[in-house]
Every structure is written in C-alpha cells, then in structure tokens.
Design a protein around this motif. Structure first.
Motif, PDB file in Angstrom:
ATOM      1  N   LYS A  49       9.509  -4.831 -10.700  1.00  0.00           N
ATOM      2  CA  LYS A  49      10.423  -5.905 -11.098  1.00  0.00           C
ATOM      3  C   LYS A  49      10.980  -6.649  -9.902  1.00  0.00           C
ATOM      4  N   ILE A  50      11.287  -5.906  -8.832  1.00  0.00           N
ATOM      5  CA  ILE A  50      11.965  -6.507  -7.688  1.00  0.00           C
ATOM      6  C   ILE A  50      11.010  -7.212  -6.739  1.00  0.00           C
ATOM      7  N   ILE A  51       9.871  -6.583  -6.428  1.00  0.00           N
ATOM      8  CA  ILE A  51       8.979  -7.179  -5.419  1.00  0.00           C
ATOM      9  C   ILE A  51       7.545  -7.375  -5.894  1.00  0.00           C
ATOM     10  N   SER A  52       7.293  -7.147  -7.179  1.00  0.00           N
ATOM     11  CA  SER A  52       5.987  -7.423  -7.799  1.00  0.00           C
ATOM     12  C   SER A  52       4.830  -6.617  -7.229  1.00  0.00           C
ATOM     13  N   PHE A  53       5.106  -5.463  -6.634  1.00  0.00           N
ATOM     14  CA  PHE A  53       4.029  -4.576  -6.177  1.00  0.00           C
ATOM     15  C   PHE A  53       3.786  -3.521  -7.252  1.00  0.00           C
ATOM     16  N   ASP A  54       2.520  -3.270  -7.556  1.00  0.00           N
ATOM     17  CA  ASP A  54       2.141  -2.256  -8.526  1.00  0.00           C
ATOM     18  C   ASP A  54       1.670  -1.022  -7.756  1.00  0.00           C
ATOM     19  N   LEU A  55       2.619  -0.134  -7.436  1.00  0.00           N
ATOM     20  CA  LEU A  55       2.300   1.017  -6.598  1.00  0.00           C
ATOM     21  C   LEU A  55       1.580   2.100  -7.396  1.00  0.00           C
ATOM     22  N   PRO A  56       0.577   2.747  -6.786  1.00  0.00           N
ATOM     23  CA  PRO A  56      -0.109   3.838  -7.481  1.00  0.00           C
ATOM     24  C   PRO A  56       0.742   5.105  -7.470  1.00  0.00           C
ATOM     25  N   ILE A  57       0.564   5.921  -8.501  1.00  0.00           N
ATOM     26  CA  ILE A  57       1.180   7.250  -8.554  1.00  0.00           C
ATOM     27  C   ILE A  57       0.046   8.252  -8.368  1.00  0.00           C
ATOM     28  N   ILE A  58       0.156   9.064  -7.329  1.00  0.00           N
ATOM     29  CA  ILE A  58      -0.894  10.049  -7.054  1.00  0.00           C
ATOM     30  C   ILE A  58      -0.285  11.442  -6.943  1.00  0.00           C
ATOM     31  N   LYS A  59      -1.144  12.460  -7.025  1.00  0.00           N
ATOM     32  CA  LYS A  59      -0.697  13.841  -6.848  1.00  0.00           C
ATOM     33  C   LYS A  59      -1.169  14.354  -5.500  1.00  0.00           C
ATOM     34  N   SER A  60      -0.257  15.002  -4.789  1.00  0.00           N
ATOM     35  CA  SER A  60      -0.565  15.576  -3.484  1.00  0.00           C
ATOM     36  C   SER A  60       0.468  16.657  -3.185  1.00  0.00           C
ATOM     37  N   ASN A  61       0.173  17.514  -2.235  1.00  0.00           N
ATOM     38  CA  ASN A  61       1.119  18.563  -1.857  1.00  0.00           C
ATOM     39  C   ASN A  61       1.928  18.216  -0.620  1.00  0.00           C
ATOM     40  N   ASP A 106       0.810  -1.219   0.000  1.00  0.00           N
ATOM     41  CA  ASP A 106       0.000   0.000   0.000  1.00  0.00           C
ATOM     42  C   ASP A 106       0.854   1.285   0.000  1.00  0.00           C
ATOM     43  N   THR A 107       2.151   1.161  -0.261  1.00  0.00           N
ATOM     44  CA  THR A 107       3.003   2.337  -0.405  1.00  0.00           C
ATOM     45  C   THR A 107       2.561   3.102  -1.649  1.00  0.00           C
ATOM     46  N   GLU A 108       2.590   4.438  -1.554  1.00  0.00           N
ATOM     47  CA  GLU A 108       2.189   5.269  -2.689  1.00  0.00           C
ATOM     48  C   GLU A 108       3.376   6.080  -3.191  1.00  0.00           C
ATOM     49  N   LEU A 109       3.435   6.254  -4.494  1.00  0.00           N
ATOM     50  CA  LEU A 109       4.372   7.189  -5.112  1.00  0.00           C
ATOM     51  C   LEU A 109       3.621   8.495  -5.279  1.00  0.00           C
ATOM     52  N   ILE A 110       4.153   9.578  -4.722  1.00  0.00           N
ATOM     53  CA  ILE A 110       3.447  10.857  -4.749  1.00  0.00           C
ATOM     54  C   ILE A 110       4.289  11.887  -5.491  1.00  0.00           C
ATOM     55  N   ILE A 111       3.648  12.546  -6.451  1.00  0.00           N
ATOM     56  CA  ILE A 111       4.269  13.684  -7.108  1.00  0.00           C
ATOM     57  C   ILE A 111       3.478  14.926  -6.725  1.00  0.00           C
ATOM     58  N   PHE A 112       4.160  16.044  -6.683  1.00  0.00           N
ATOM     59  CA  PHE A 112       3.564  17.303  -6.265  1.00  0.00           C
ATOM     60  C   PHE A 112       2.449  17.700  -7.230  1.00  0.00           C
ATOM     61  N   GLU A 113       1.339  18.198  -6.701  1.00  0.00           N
ATOM     62  CA  GLU A 113       0.262  18.692  -7.568  1.00  0.00           C
ATOM     63  C   GLU A 113       0.831  19.772  -8.473  1.00  0.00           C
ATOM     64  N   GLY A 114       0.466  19.756  -9.727  1.00  0.00           N
ATOM     65  CA  GLY A 114       1.002  20.711 -10.685  1.00  0.00           C
ATOM     66  C   GLY A 114       2.303  20.247 -11.311  1.00  0.00           C
ATOM     67  N   SER A 115       2.700  18.999 -11.034  1.00  0.00           N
ATOM     68  CA  SER A 115       3.927  18.455 -11.616  1.00  0.00           C
ATOM     69  C   SER A 115       3.765  18.278 -13.125  1.00  0.00           C
ATOM     70  N   SER A 116       4.898  18.296 -13.807  1.00  0.00           N
ATOM     71  CA  SER A 116       4.894  18.097 -15.254  1.00  0.00           C
ATOM     72  C   SER A 116       4.923  16.606 -15.583  1.00  0.00           C
ATOM     73  N   CYS A 117       4.861  16.326 -16.864  1.00  0.00           N
ATOM     74  CA  CYS A 117       4.962  14.936 -17.326  1.00  0.00           C
ATOM     75  C   CYS A 117       6.314  14.325 -16.942  1.00  0.00           C
ATOM     76  N   LYS A 118       7.348  15.153 -16.858  1.00  0.00           N
ATOM     77  CA  LYS A 118       8.676  14.640 -16.492  1.00  0.00           C
ATOM     78  C   LYS A 118       8.639  14.008 -15.106  1.00  0.00           C
ATOM     79  N   GLU A 119       8.062  14.715 -14.135  1.00  0.00           N
ATOM     80  CA  GLU A 119       8.005  14.171 -12.783  1.00  0.00           C
ATOM     81  C   GLU A 119       7.188  12.880 -12.741  1.00  0.00           C
ATOM     82  N   PHE A 120       6.104  12.840 -13.511  1.00  0.00           N
ATOM     83  CA  PHE A 120       5.297  11.620 -13.590  1.00  0.00           C
ATOM     84  C   PHE A 120       6.140  10.480 -14.148  1.00  0.00           C
ATOM     85  N   ASN A 121       6.903  10.765 -15.195  1.00  0.00           N
ATOM     86  CA  ASN A 121       7.753   9.725 -15.785  1.00  0.00           C
ATOM     87  C   ASN A 121       8.847   9.277 -14.821  1.00  0.00           C
ATOM     88  N   TYR A 122       9.365  10.181 -14.002  1.00  0.00           N
ATOM     89  CA  TYR A 122      10.361   9.800 -13.004  1.00  0.00           C
ATOM     90  C   TYR A 122       9.739   8.840 -11.978  1.00  0.00           C
TER      91      TYR A 122
END
Length: 120
Positions: free
Chosen positions: A48-60, A22-38
């Motif tokens: 690849k390593i632990i087979s978890f499909d973590l969500p990417i969400i936007k938050s401040n 349930d770990t989340e990847l968070i990018i700052f609200e207003g982030s560009s496509c670059k940050e999303f790709n990172y």
C-alpha cells in the motif's frame, strides 16, 4: 517514533534499513499458517505504501535485505523483540501471539517511516 503501546525499552541507532524491490519477507521453516499470515500483514502494508510486492519465503536464517519473523521460546513470557540494522529487520516473539505484537508494532513503524526504517 510514536508507538502504542510504548515499548519497555528502545534505543535508536544510526543508520537505516531501506525496503527495496528485492527485499524478502522470511518466515522460519516449519512455521505455521499464523506466521505466514503475519508476514502477509507486513507485505500488504508495504504494498500500500510503496507498491512493492515482496515475496514471502521460508528459511532458517535472516538474509541480507530481509524482514525475518521468528518464534523463540527462550524469550521471557509475553516478550517480543524487533531488531533493525542496515542489513535486515528481525522480529522475534516468544510465541505466536507475541510475534503478532511485534508485527503490529513494526506495521506502525512502516506507516510512520515508509521504506526508510531507522535502526534500533
């Protein structure tokens, strides 16, 4: 911990951040496509390593049990920081290029330690 290039400063602390289902990847609200790709780079490595499909969400703000990517223009030029504690990972770059450097360094750490990241 073996990193290339070696960070200018690094201090290993006690404890670990554990990547869970349930770990989340968070990018700052207003982030560009670059940050999303990172964030996708980290997501792919974790998958690849632990087979978890973590969500990417936007938050401040960094939530508990999250990996947070942020640009902070207050950092010195050509600087990035990675802070890891038991609650979250915070990767900060002075610009998008430096954020990528921080992401690449964190990817090396994931590949060495898997889901149990030492605090530093």
């Amino acid at each position: 911990m073996y990193l290339l290039p070696m960070p200018h400063k690094m201090k290993i602390d006690e404890g670990f951040f554990i990547i869970k289902y349930d770990t989340e990847l968070i990018i700052f609200e207003g982030s560009s496509c670059k940050e999303f790709n990172y964030a996708k780079l980290i997501k792919t490595d974790i998958q690849k390593i632990i087979s978890f499909d973590l969500p990417i969400i936007k938050s401040n703000k960094a939530e508990k049990n999250s990996i947070f990517l942020q640009i902070n223009k207050d950092l010195k030029e050509q600087c990035y920081k990675i802070n890891v504690n038991e609650n979250h990972v915070h990767i900060i770059g002075g610009d998008t290029e430096r954020l990528l450097y921080g992401v690449q360094t964190f990817r090396q750490i994931i590949n060495q330690y898997g889901p149990v990241i030492p605090c530093f």
